[in-house]
Scaffold this motif. Structure first.
Motif, mmCIF file in Angstrom:
data_model
loop_
_atom_site.group_PDB
_atom_site.id
_atom_site.type_symbol
_atom_site.label_atom_id
_atom_site.label_comp_id
_atom_site.label_asym_id
_atom_site.label_seq_id
_atom_site.Cartn_x
_atom_site.Cartn_y
_atom_site.Cartn_z
ATOM 1 N N ALA A 1 0.853 -1.016 0.192
ATOM 2 C CA ALA A 1 0.135 -0.087 0.167
ATOM 3 C C ALA A 1 0.775 1.415 0.137
ATOM 4 C CB ALA A 1 -0.917 0.184 1.252
ATOM 5 N N VAL A 2 2.243 0.939 0.197
ATOM 6 C CA VAL A 2 3.040 2.347 0.282
ATOM 7 C C VAL A 2 3.035 3.280 -0.895
ATOM 8 C CG1 VAL A 2 5.005 3.315 0.921
ATOM 9 C CG2 VAL A 2 4.351 1.438 2.245
ATOM 10 N N LYS A 3 2.860 4.514 -0.742
ATOM 11 C CA LYS A 3 2.860 5.398 -1.967
ATOM 12 C C LYS A 3 3.808 6.558 -1.465
ATOM 13 C CE LYS A 3 -1.948 4.999 -3.811
ATOM 14 N NZ LYS A 3 -2.998 5.822 -4.244
ATOM 15 N N VAL A 4 3.856 6.778 -0.282
ATOM 16 C CA VAL A 4 4.757 8.037 0.270
ATOM 17 C C VAL A 4 5.370 7.705 1.271
ATOM 18 C CG1 VAL A 4 4.703 10.292 0.793
ATOM 19 C CG2 VAL A 4 3.243 9.717 -0.943
ATOM 20 N N VAL A 5 6.346 7.960 1.633
ATOM 21 C CA VAL A 5 7.279 7.885 3.047
ATOM 22 C C VAL A 5 7.634 9.019 3.447
ATOM 23 C CG1 VAL A 5 9.166 6.450 4.120
ATOM 24 C CG2 VAL A 5 8.225 5.226 2.010
ATOM 25 N N ILE A 6 7.182 9.198 4.793
ATOM 26 C CA ILE A 6 7.648 10.459 5.494
ATOM 27 C C ILE A 6 8.538 9.853 6.748
ATOM 28 C CG2 ILE A 6 7.094 12.395 6.910
ATOM 29 C CD1 ILE A 6 4.271 12.674 5.371
ATOM 30 N N LEU A 7 9.781 10.241 6.548
ATOM 31 C CA LEU A 7 10.749 9.677 7.451
ATOM 32 C C LEU A 7 10.918 10.726 8.887
ATOM 33 C CD1 LEU A 7 13.553 8.875 5.082
ATOM 34 C CD2 LEU A 7 11.950 7.389 6.212
ATOM 35 N N ALA B 1 12.347 0.749 -1.457
ATOM 36 C CA ALA B 1 13.229 1.136 -2.624
ATOM 37 C C ALA B 1 13.159 0.115 -3.584
ATOM 38 C CB ALA B 1 14.364 1.544 -2.261
ATOM 39 N N ALA B 2 13.341 -1.114 -3.426
ATOM 40 C CA ALA B 2 13.366 -2.217 -4.167
ATOM 41 C C ALA B 2 12.059 -2.582 -4.813
ATOM 42 C CB ALA B 2 14.181 -3.460 -3.406
ATOM 43 N N ARG B 3 10.940 -1.915 -4.538
ATOM 44 C CA ARG B 3 9.669 -2.220 -5.183
ATOM 45 C C ARG B 3 9.435 -1.297 -6.030
ATOM 46 N NH1 ARG B 3 6.991 -6.220 -2.174
ATOM 47 N NH2 ARG B 3 4.872 -5.137 -2.730
ATOM 48 N N LYS B 4 8.118 -0.942 -6.494
ATOM 49 C CA LYS B 4 7.679 0.124 -7.526
ATOM 50 C C LYS B 4 8.002 1.507 -6.867
ATOM 51 C CE LYS B 4 2.974 0.707 -5.475
ATOM 52 N NZ LYS B 4 1.552 0.776 -5.760
ATOM 53 N N GLY B 5 7.949 2.396 -7.760
ATOM 54 C CA GLY B 5 8.565 3.967 -7.077
ATOM 55 C C GLY B 5 7.430 4.439 -6.394
ATOM 56 N N VAL B 6 8.114 5.194 -5.575
ATOM 57 C CA VAL B 6 7.231 5.854 -4.579
ATOM 58 C C VAL B 6 7.764 6.964 -4.240
ATOM 59 C CG1 VAL B 6 6.627 3.556 -3.317
ATOM 60 C CG2 VAL B 6 8.387 5.004 -2.270
ATOM 61 N N VAL B 7 7.245 7.904 -3.295
ATOM 62 C CA VAL B 7 7.862 9.268 -3.032
ATOM 63 C C VAL B 7 8.316 9.155 -1.450
ATOM 64 C CG1 VAL B 7 7.504 12.025 -2.727
ATOM 65 C CG2 VAL B 7 6.162 10.470 -4.517
ATOM 66 N N HIS C 1 12.525 6.414 -8.110
ATOM 67 C CA HIS C 1 11.564 7.305 -7.080
ATOM 68 C C HIS C 1 11.864 8.455 -7.084
ATOM 69 C CE1 HIS C 1 11.319 2.895 -5.116
ATOM 70 N NE2 HIS C 1 12.511 2.903 -5.341
ATOM 71 N N ALA C 2 10.921 9.353 -6.500
ATOM 72 C CA ALA C 2 10.911 10.871 -6.086
ATOM 73 C C ALA C 2 11.484 10.841 -4.688
ATOM 74 C CB ALA C 2 9.612 11.442 -6.201
ATOM 75 N N VAL C 3 12.661 11.622 -4.603
ATOM 76 C CA VAL C 3 13.127 12.049 -3.349
ATOM 77 C C VAL C 3 13.306 13.344 -3.091
ATOM 78 C CG1 VAL C 3 15.225 11.696 -1.888
ATOM 79 C CG2 VAL C 3 14.675 9.654 -3.615
ATOM 80 N N GLU D 1 1.884 15.280 -7.605
ATOM 81 C CA GLU D 1 1.953 15.574 -8.956
ATOM 82 C C GLU D 1 2.789 14.481 -9.619
ATOM 83 O OE1 GLU D 1 2.049 20.390 -9.205
ATOM 84 O OE2 GLU D 1 3.892 19.389 -9.067
ATOM 85 N N TRP D 2 3.857 13.810 -8.721
ATOM 86 C CA TRP D 2 4.728 12.765 -9.221
ATOM 87 C C TRP D 2 3.917 11.499 -9.184
ATOM 88 C CZ3 TRP D 2 6.283 8.035 -7.699
ATOM 89 C CH2 TRP D 2 7.452 7.299 -8.455
ATOM 90 N N LEU D 3 3.003 11.300 -8.401
ATOM 91 C CA LEU D 3 2.454 9.821 -8.326
ATOM 92 C C LEU D 3 1.271 9.980 -9.471
ATOM 93 C CD1 LEU D 3 1.269 9.784 -4.242
ATOM 94 C CD2 LEU D 3 2.903 7.986 -5.567
ATOM 95 N N VAL D 4 0.707 11.167 -9.871
ATOM 96 C CA VAL D 4 -0.367 11.177 -10.777
ATOM 97 C C VAL D 4 0.410 10.840 -12.272
ATOM 98 C CG1 VAL D 4 -1.722 12.692 -12.289
ATOM 99 C CG2 VAL D 4 -2.056 12.548 -9.857
ATOM 100 N N GLU D 5 1.625 11.533 -12.410
ATOM 101 C CA GLU D 5 2.362 11.458 -13.502
ATOM 102 C C GLU D 5 2.745 9.990 -13.848
ATOM 103 O OE1 GLU D 5 6.542 13.196 -15.940
ATOM 104 O OE2 GLU D 5 5.624 14.116 -13.780
#
Length: 309
Positions: free
Chosen positions: A53-59, A153-159, A179-181, A207-211
């Protein structure tokens, strides 16, 4: 820990380093040390946001170390605790990105809606001793949470939203082509005025997720409570029949809710309500004295006005 995370972290949970961490935590408990978050919440980030389910990671860095604050999600606090300074600054940045954003009522700070929508709220350390910031640093948590980042990071692209130097170091090796960093200063009042308010990360993430994935892939950053619609009063036999049906449906829903509540209470059996109010602390776990608090308030006074306009 959620099964999806357990399956990819199981080997890391039996290393000598992690077993040493477990011994350290046991010693803390046996010594009567108060540790946050409660045991039932240490891995709540995994339950709210499964791997797929991960789309964005906030650290984040350290859990909040005050009573009734940390509950396993970075930057988030459990009601009735009000949003700490760093989270208030996140609201200000969100308001700039999305003018229709409205902070939660009474300025609360529960971020579980984000987690349920695919925002992994992950701290570097998953526990901390009460009132002692960084007290559980370098005990083994960092290796495990870095593995969490590596798995994503090894899976599909996330932010990845990395705020502050510690978070920036943790995403240094992530493939920017996949990924978007997004990097910025930390939202702490001690640094937010140096660029965080205008970083635009919440909008840029969407914007990155939609693109990358198309319309509908973006994150709904709202934290508004669910609005219940009041129905018009109906009369007559049909209305009575409908009322009976609605009551039966409500009873079934209540049984479902009771079942879910029972599971939740079981997961969080270690959690107790703490009525003692504590002073607000920022996400890095820093405790501010009166002079620092005055400087902190002065630094963010102008920005906070954006929430009221």
């Amino acid at each position: 820990m959620h099964d999806s995370w357990l399956s990819v972290l199981k080997d890391d949970l039996v290393t000598n380093e992690f077993l040493g961490l477990k011994r350290f935590l046991r010693a803390e408990k046996e010594a009567g040390k108060k540790v946050y978050p409660p045991e039932g919440d240490v891995y709540s980030w995994s339950r709210y946001t499964p791997v797929s389910a991960v789309k964005v990671v906030i650290l984040g860095q350290d859990p909040y170390h005050g009573a009734n604050q940390a509950h396993g999600l970075s930057f988030s606090v459990r009601p009735p605790t009000r949003a700490p300074p760093s989270l208030k600054n996140m609201y200000i940045a969100l308001k700039k990105d999305y003018p229709d954003f409205t902070p939660p009522a009474e300025n609360l700070g529960l971020l579980t809606p984000w987690a349920e929508r695919g925002v992994l709220l992950l701290n570097a350390c998953l526990t901390v001793r009460a009132s002692e910031p960084n007290s559980h640093a370098s005990k083994g948590w960092e290796r495990l949470t870095q593995k969490v980042i590596d798995v994503i990071a090894a899976r599909k692209g996330v932010v990845f939203l990395a705020w502050g130097k510690p978070a920036e170091k943790r995403v240094a090796k992530i493939d920017r082509r996949k990924h978007a960093v997004l990097l910025s200063v930390h939202p702490s009042p001690l640094s937010a005025s140096r660029g965080f308010f205008d970083c635009g990360h919440f909008r840029k993430a969407n914007e990155w997720l939609v693109e990358r994935y198309g319309e509908g892939a973006e994150i709904d950053w709202s934290l508004k409570p669910v609005v219940q619609v009041v129905r018009a009063v109906e009369k007559g036999p049909a209305a009575k029949k409908k009322k009976v049906e609605e009551k039966e449906k409500e009873k079934e829903e209540e049984e479902d809710v009771d079942g879910e509540r029972e599971l939740l209470e079981r997961d969080n059996r270690e959690i107790s309500r703490v009525k003692k109010k504590t002073r607000a602390r920022d996400s890095l776990g820093e405790v501010f004295d009166e002079d620092e608090e005055a400087a902190m308030i002065e630094a963010t006074l102008a920005a906070e006005g954006a929430l009221e306009s």
